[in-house]
Design a protein around this motif. Structure first.
Motif, short mmCIF file in Angstrom:
data_model
loop_
_atom_site.label_atom_id
_atom_site.label_comp_id
_atom_site.label_asym_id
_atom_site.label_seq_id
_atom_site.Cartn_x
_atom_site.Cartn_y
_atom_site.Cartn_z
N GLY A 216 0.80 -1.22 0.00
CA GLY A 216 0.00 0.00 0.00
C GLY A 216 0.82 1.26 0.00
N GLY A 217 2.07 1.18 -0.46
CA GLY A 217 2.95 2.33 -0.40
C GLY A 217 3.07 3.13 -1.68
N GLY A 218 2.30 2.77 -2.70
CA GLY A 218 2.33 3.56 -3.93
C GLY A 218 1.57 4.87 -3.75
N VAL A 219 2.08 5.94 -4.33
CA VAL A 219 1.40 7.23 -4.26
C VAL A 219 1.21 7.77 -5.67
CG1 VAL A 219 2.29 7.77 -1.96
CG2 VAL A 219 3.58 8.48 -3.96
N ARG A 220 0.29 8.66 -5.83
CA ARG A 220 0.03 9.22 -7.16
C ARG A 220 0.95 10.41 -7.44
NH1 ARG A 220 -2.44 5.20 -9.92
NH2 ARG A 220 -3.99 4.23 -8.59
N GLN A 221 0.55 11.60 -7.07
CA GLN A 221 1.39 12.77 -7.34
C GLN A 221 2.49 12.87 -6.28
OE1 GLN A 221 -2.16 13.01 -7.54
NE2 GLN A 221 -1.81 12.50 -9.69
N GLY A 222 3.39 11.88 -6.31
CA GLY A 222 4.42 11.77 -5.28
C GLY A 222 5.44 12.89 -5.30
N GLY A 223 5.50 13.65 -6.39
CA GLY A 223 6.46 14.74 -6.47
C GLY A 223 6.29 15.78 -5.39
N VAL A 224 5.07 15.92 -4.88
CA VAL A 224 4.83 16.88 -3.79
C VAL A 224 5.67 16.50 -2.58
CG1 VAL A 224 3.11 17.80 -2.21
CG2 VAL A 224 2.52 17.43 -4.62
N LEU A 225 5.76 15.18 -2.31
CA LEU A 225 6.55 14.70 -1.18
C LEU A 225 8.03 14.62 -1.53
CD1 LEU A 225 4.13 11.88 0.00
CD2 LEU A 225 4.35 14.19 0.91
N ALA A 226 8.32 14.21 -2.76
CA ALA A 226 9.72 14.08 -3.17
C ALA A 226 10.42 15.43 -3.19
CB ALA A 226 9.79 13.44 -4.55
N ALA A 227 9.69 16.50 -3.52
CA ALA A 227 10.30 17.84 -3.53
C ALA A 227 10.84 18.20 -2.16
CB ALA A 227 9.27 18.87 -3.99
N ALA A 228 10.11 17.80 -1.10
CA ALA A 228 10.60 18.04 0.26
C ALA A 228 11.88 17.26 0.50
CB ALA A 228 9.54 17.65 1.27
#
Length: 338
Positions: A216-228
């Motif tokens: 259950g660890g897949g995310v959609r617009q993960g760039g929001v978190l990756a940018a951090a």
């Protein structure tokens, strides 16, 4: 960091990858000397994915006593990865195991078909429950070589690897040599709100992506978190300030009669006779602390200044009553939080 999150270019990381997430993964892989990497929501998930990849059902794995994968991940190594944990005593210093200990334990996991077979060694750098202790490159290399000689695969829980690298003055990749997989955290002192990265071979990352989806660890617009996470990686050198403040805090506590260990990174452990009473005293004084390995744990981090350390010491004050007295012996490593 919030501005970077708001401006991040995003995609669907579950389907065809998110560009900012991919940028983060490639950058971390390069820093760790790995072929590829995968973002995960937490370090615990990153560790679990590695163990699920490496372990066959009914196989055992070795780890230093008190390691996070043993004591703080709710038994998922056995429950979901199907492995039997075998803790190793710290015979090479707090949080450390010797090559000889690895060879002995690995030899004990070889035998007939009905014997428990040992196939994996999990290391931790820094070792959280031992007080953020650091394993140097030569020590790491010797233990990994022993594991290799015993035909073990090696996973490194490097949630606080950045701290170890800064404390030793070496690049993070110098502390991952020879491992099959490594997990690093973006929030342990770096300030990201969420996220870890697990790295290894291209084959591992391809399987890890499937395992992440299963968990259950897949995310959609993960760039929001990756940018951090990308902003967090720019802050690694700043960790030296936390280490300096931890030493200042520990020295100030010792001057006031407290039994505070000399920290190697940003964790200060204080041995006390009355743990609950001391924690209540600190809380009443407006100093946030927690339990760790039967001791009081204090952490220095990005939101603290030199003035805050001085204020904390002033509020804690000298030892009085029985709260800060011990018999001079430190508690053994027991479960704790990062």
């Amino acid at each position: 960091m919030r501005a970077a999150m708001a401006a991040a270019e995003v995609g669907d990381d579950v389907l065809d990858r998110d560009p900012t997430m991919r940028e983060l993964e490639i950058r971390v892989a390069g820093m760790l000397g790995a072929t590829d990497a995968l973002w995960t929501p937490s370090g615990s998930m990153g560790n679990l994915i590695a163990l699920m990849h490496h372990l066959g059902r009914g196989e055992s794995f070795l780890a230093p006593a008190g390691a996070h994968v043993l004591d703080n991940e709710l038994g998922t190594a056995a429950w979901l990865a199907g492995g039997m944990p075998r803790p190793l005593e710290h015979d090479a210093g707090p949080g450390k195991v010797s090559p000889a200990a690895v060879r002995r334990a690995a030899a004990g996991g070889v035998g007939p078909y009905h014997a428990l077979h040992t196939t994996l060694l999990c290391l931790e750098n820094t070792h959280n429950a031992a007080g953020g202790t650091v394993t140097a490159p030569d020590e790491h290399a010797a233990v990994v070589a022993a594991a290799r000689g015993a035909k073990l695969t090696v996973h490194l829980d490097g949630a606080r690897l950045w701290h170890a690298a800064v404390a030793l003055g070496v690049p993070p990749g110098a502390l991952t040599v020879g491992v099959d997989t490594v997990q690093v955290c973006l929030s342990k002192g770096l300030g990201a709100p969420v996220g870890s990265v697990v790295a290894g071979s291209a084959e591992f990352v391809a399987n890890a992506r499937r395992l992440r989806k299963m968990l259950g660890g897949g995310v959609r617009q993960g760039g929001v978190l990756a940018a951090a996470g990308l902003v967090a990686l720019d802050r690694i050198d700043r960790l030296s300030e936390d280490h300096d403040r931890a030493r200042t805090l520990a020295a100030g506590l010792r001057e006031r009669g407290w039994d505070a260990a000399v920290p190697q990174t940003n964790i200060v452990l204080v041995a006390v006779a009355d743990l609950a009473g001391t924690l209540q005293r600190f809380e009443a004084a407006g100093v946030r602390a927690g339990p760790m390995a039967g001791q009081v744990r204090l952490m220095t981090h990005a939101d603290l200044t030199d003035a805050d350390i001085a204020t904390a010491l002033s509020r804690i004050g000298p030892v009085d009553g029985t709260a800060g007295r011990t018999d001079g012996r430190r508690s053994p490593v027991r479960p704790g939080r990062r």
